[in-house]
Design an enzyme around this catalytic site. Structure first.
Site, PDB file in Angstrom:
ATOM      1  N   GLU A 160       5.739  -4.084 -10.578  1.00 32.78           N
ATOM      2  CA  GLU A 160       5.619  -3.889  -9.139  1.00 32.78           C
ATOM      3  C   GLU A 160       4.176  -4.086  -8.702  1.00 32.78           C
ATOM      4  O   GLU A 160       3.378  -3.133  -8.726  1.00 32.78           O
ATOM      5  CB  GLU A 160       6.067  -2.477  -8.751  1.00 32.78           C
ATOM      6  CG  GLU A 160       7.489  -2.166  -9.141  1.00 32.78           C
ATOM      7  CD  GLU A 160       8.137  -1.174  -8.182  1.00 32.78           C
ATOM      8  OE1 GLU A 160       9.176  -1.512  -7.620  1.00 32.78           O
ATOM      9  OE2 GLU A 160       7.568  -0.089  -7.969  1.00 32.78           O
ATOM     10  N   ASN A 164      15.575   2.744  -5.112  1.00 32.71           N
ATOM     11  CA  ASN A 164      14.710   3.925  -5.065  1.00 32.71           C
ATOM     12  C   ASN A 164      14.643   4.396  -3.612  1.00 32.71           C
ATOM     13  O   ASN A 164      13.988   3.770  -2.789  1.00 32.71           O
ATOM     14  CB  ASN A 164      13.313   3.531  -5.586  1.00 32.71           C
ATOM     15  CG  ASN A 164      12.281   4.624  -5.373  1.00 32.71           C
ATOM     16  OD1 ASN A 164      12.624   5.778  -5.097  1.00 32.71           O
ATOM     17  ND2 ASN A 164      11.006   4.260  -5.499  1.00 32.71           N
ATOM     18  N   LYS A 209      13.222   6.974  -2.500  1.00 30.48           N
ATOM     19  CA  LYS A 209      11.990   7.725  -2.196  1.00 30.48           C
ATOM     20  C   LYS A 209      12.361   9.028  -1.472  1.00 30.48           C
ATOM     21  O   LYS A 209      13.398   9.605  -1.775  1.00 30.48           O
ATOM     22  CB  LYS A 209      11.018   6.850  -1.392  1.00 30.48           C
ATOM     23  CG  LYS A 209      10.853   5.470  -2.021  1.00 30.48           C
ATOM     24  CD  LYS A 209       9.730   4.676  -1.459  1.00 30.48           C
ATOM     25  CE  LYS A 209       9.671   3.331  -2.157  1.00 30.48           C
ATOM     26  NZ  LYS A 209       8.499   2.540  -1.800  1.00 30.48           N
ATOM     27  N   SER A 226       9.155  -5.418  -2.079  1.00 28.60           N
ATOM     28  CA  SER A 226       9.710  -6.109  -0.911  1.00 28.60           C
ATOM     29  C   SER A 226      10.817  -7.110  -1.272  1.00 28.60           C
ATOM     30  O   SER A 226      10.927  -8.167  -0.655  1.00 28.60           O
ATOM     31  CB  SER A 226       8.604  -6.785  -0.101  1.00 28.60           C
ATOM     32  OG  SER A 226       7.672  -5.813   0.352  1.00 28.60           O
ATOM     33  N   GLU A 244       3.486   5.147  -6.057  1.00 24.82           N
ATOM     34  CA  GLU A 244       3.264   6.265  -5.120  1.00 24.82           C
ATOM     35  C   GLU A 244       2.979   7.565  -5.872  1.00 24.82           C
ATOM     36  O   GLU A 244       2.187   8.392  -5.417  1.00 24.82           O
ATOM     37  CB  GLU A 244       4.476   6.401  -4.178  1.00 24.82           C
ATOM     38  CG  GLU A 244       4.501   5.271  -3.158  1.00 24.82           C
ATOM     39  CD  GLU A 244       5.888   4.827  -2.741  1.00 24.82           C
ATOM     40  OE1 GLU A 244       6.851   5.604  -2.897  1.00 24.82           O
ATOM     41  OE2 GLU A 244       6.010   3.684  -2.261  1.00 24.82           O
ATOM     42  N   GLY A 269       6.436  -2.229  -0.217  1.00 20.32           N
ATOM     43  CA  GLY A 269       6.525  -1.725   1.154  1.00 20.32           C
ATOM     44  C   GLY A 269       5.692  -2.516   2.149  1.00 20.32           C
ATOM     45  O   GLY A 269       5.490  -2.082   3.277  1.00 20.32           O
ATOM     46  N   HIS A 324       5.771   5.406 -10.882  1.00 23.00           N
ATOM     47  CA  HIS A 324       5.816   4.641  -9.640  1.00 23.00           C
ATOM     48  C   HIS A 324       4.434   4.701  -8.979  1.00 23.00           C
ATOM     49  O   HIS A 324       3.743   5.722  -9.058  1.00 23.00           O
ATOM     50  CB  HIS A 324       6.886   5.208  -8.697  1.00 23.00           C
ATOM     51  CG  HIS A 324       7.117   4.316  -7.513  1.00 23.00           C
ATOM     52  ND1 HIS A 324       6.308   4.341  -6.408  1.00 23.00           N
ATOM     53  CD2 HIS A 324       8.046   3.354  -7.290  1.00 23.00           C
ATOM     54  CE1 HIS A 324       6.739   3.424  -5.543  1.00 23.00           C
ATOM     55  NE2 HIS A 324       7.793   2.811  -6.058  1.00 23.00           N
TER      56      HIS A 324
HETATM   57  C1  PEP Z   1       9.366   0.406  -4.696  1.00 23.54           C
HETATM   58  O1  PEP Z   1       8.919   1.369  -4.084  1.00 23.54           O
HETATM   59  O2  PEP Z   1       9.626   0.484  -5.891  1.00 23.54           O
HETATM   60  C2  PEP Z   1       9.598  -0.820  -3.936  1.00 23.54           C
HETATM   61  C3  PEP Z   1       9.790  -1.938  -4.576  1.00 23.54           C
HETATM   62  O3  PEP Z   1       9.574  -0.688  -2.569  1.00 23.54           O
HETATM   63  P1  PEP Z   1       9.908  -1.853  -1.506  1.00 23.54           P
HETATM   64  O4  PEP Z   1      11.145  -2.552  -1.982  1.00 23.54           O
HETATM   65  O5  PEP Z   1      10.129  -1.116  -0.219  1.00 23.54           O
HETATM   66  O6  PEP Z   1       8.719  -2.764  -1.474  1.00 23.54           O
END
Ligand code: PEP
Length: 250
Positions: free
Chosen positions: A166, A11, A13, A212, A98, A172, A96
């Site tokens: 998630e 992703n 973003k 992460s 965000e 993040g 998601h």
């Molecule tokens: C995400 O935004 O779906 C995600 C897992 O981000 P990150 O890997 O940066 O934590």
């Protein structure tokens, strides 16, 4: 060993450019050695065409980061499933954190989007996950129960849905759930899916971990029996690290 083929989804973003996308794909394609998993990249909408072109003759699929539930009309700034299909999109990330946090996507909206996505023969990647407060107060399961119930209400053909677990505190932040924590929670999600749909469907649905995930921790997460792949944010923009995550499915 489960019957489910793992999938690694990047992703991007709101990151990337046309030049970056082209360079990224040509490097990625030479570095991938694993054929053991499906792979997809979800760029910003303005890069879908560029990536569709770059991904021709590769085994990497294209995904989008969001969609509107209506087919067309007066929805300024929005994009429909038909428009995504025309760009060669296969997967659509929905719900998601965000989107939920900054753009107020509700479970009811997300449910409509899941339905439109399935109706268009695209594959939804539905994101769910608890906050740090909920985890600390022991409310992870009730949070996930509600989110799954509300986002999956009335879904007719759930076989191809992908769920991404998630935990909000891991996105993040550089903090990852331990493989055991992630495996246990994904096991819970699978039992919930069995209640909503059936045991057979629940065994077919791929449930990913996201938060992460990186070159160092990917293998220990992906080796867990309930974890069917990863949704990767930050590291999906670093080609060598993204490839390490993909190749740890060997
Ligand atoms: C995400 O935004 O779906 C995600 C897992 O981000 P990150 O890997 O940066 O934590």
């Amino acid at each position: 060993m489960s019957m489910r083929k793992p999938i690694i989804i990047g992703n991007w973003k709101m990151n990337g450019s046309m030049a970056f996308a082209k360079e990224f794909v040509s490097e990625l394609n030479t570095l991938i050695t694993s054929k053991a998993c499906d792979i997809a990249i979800c760029p910003p909408a303005t890069l879908l065409n560029t990536l569709a072109e770059a991904l021709k003759n590769t085994n990497i699929a294209l995904g989008a980061q969001n969609v509107h539930f209506e087919e067309k009309g007066a929805f300024t700034g929005e994009i429909s499933t038909g428009m995504l299909k025309e760009c060669g999109v296969k997967y659509v990330i929905l719900g998601h954190s965000e989107r939920r946090k900054y753009f107020a996507d509700s479970n009811a909206d997300i449910c409509k989007k899941v339905k439109s996505t399935i109706a268009a023969n695209l594959i939804p990647v539905l994101c769910v996950g608890e906050s740090l407060k909920e985890r600390e107060e022991g409310n992870t399961e009730i949070h996930l129960h509600t989110e799954l119930q509300e986002c999956l209400q009335g879904i007719q053909h759930p076989e191809n849905i992908i769920i991404a677990y998630e935990p909000l505190w891991a996105i993040g932040t550089g903090k990852t759930a331990t493989p055991q924590e992630a495996n246990e929670t994904i096991g819970f999600i699978r039992r919930e899916l069995a209640k909503i749909f059936s045991e057979e469907i629940a065994q077919k649905i791929r449930i990913l971990y996201g938060g992460s995930m990186n070159a160092q921790n990917a293998k220990s997460l992906l080796d867990m029996p309930e974890i069917d792949g990863g949704l990767i944010g930050g590291v999906s923009l670093i080609v060598k690290d993204f490839v390490s995550v993909i190749n740890s499915n060997n």
